[in-house]
Design a protein around this motif. Structure first.
Motif: not given
Length: 138
Positions: A7-24
């Motif tokens: 974790f490096l806050i300067s890299r603007k990271p995100f924690a993702i809830d993988l069960s909610t990832v959608t893509a079309e």
């Protein structure tokens, strides 16, 4: 996106809830377009104050020459995605002040998530995968 172990806050990271990832994916004009979203949590710092945030992260990629792989949430995130504006927060907590929903029931749910998140900074929230960033490889 790139998944980083550290974790490096300067890299603007995100924690993702993988069960909610959608893509079309869409094919037009001899190129591919990818659009989707997911629930995410993230930390940000402004003027020395650290914020815990919860919201939606929009995912998109345009003008792709090859068909994007959407076989799993992790694979979707590893596409060459853009989200230049970052996440759309639904709630934010700095340890003193809450910003977000005006509905008391939603405020309670947000604070039940955000208070322990901030208290455990920079740990990943339970049930989330990370850290994912849109910034280029180092």
């Amino acid at each position: 996106m790139i998944r980083e172990d550290r974790f490096l806050i300067s890299r603007k990271p995100f924690a993702i809830d993988l069960s909610t990832v959608t893509a079309e994916r869409t094919h037009r004009h001899d190129v591919y377009w990818l659009s989707g979203h997911c629930l995410a949590a993230w930390y940000r710092r402004k003027n020395g104050t650290t914020y815990a945030c919860l919201g939606t992260l929009r995912l998109w990629a345009h003008w792709l020459k090859e068909e994007p792989d959407v076989s799993s949430p992790e694979v979707i995130l590893r596409n060459d995605l853009d989200s230049g504006y970052g996440g759309d927060p639904d709630g934010r907590w700095d340890g003193e002040r809450y910003w977000g929903s005006q509905k008391p029931s939603e405020q309670s749910l947000h604070l039940a998530f955000l208070e322990p998140m901030l208290a455990n900074y920079p740990a990943l929230p339970d049930g989330y995968d990370g850290w994912w960033t849109f910034q280029g490889a180092r």
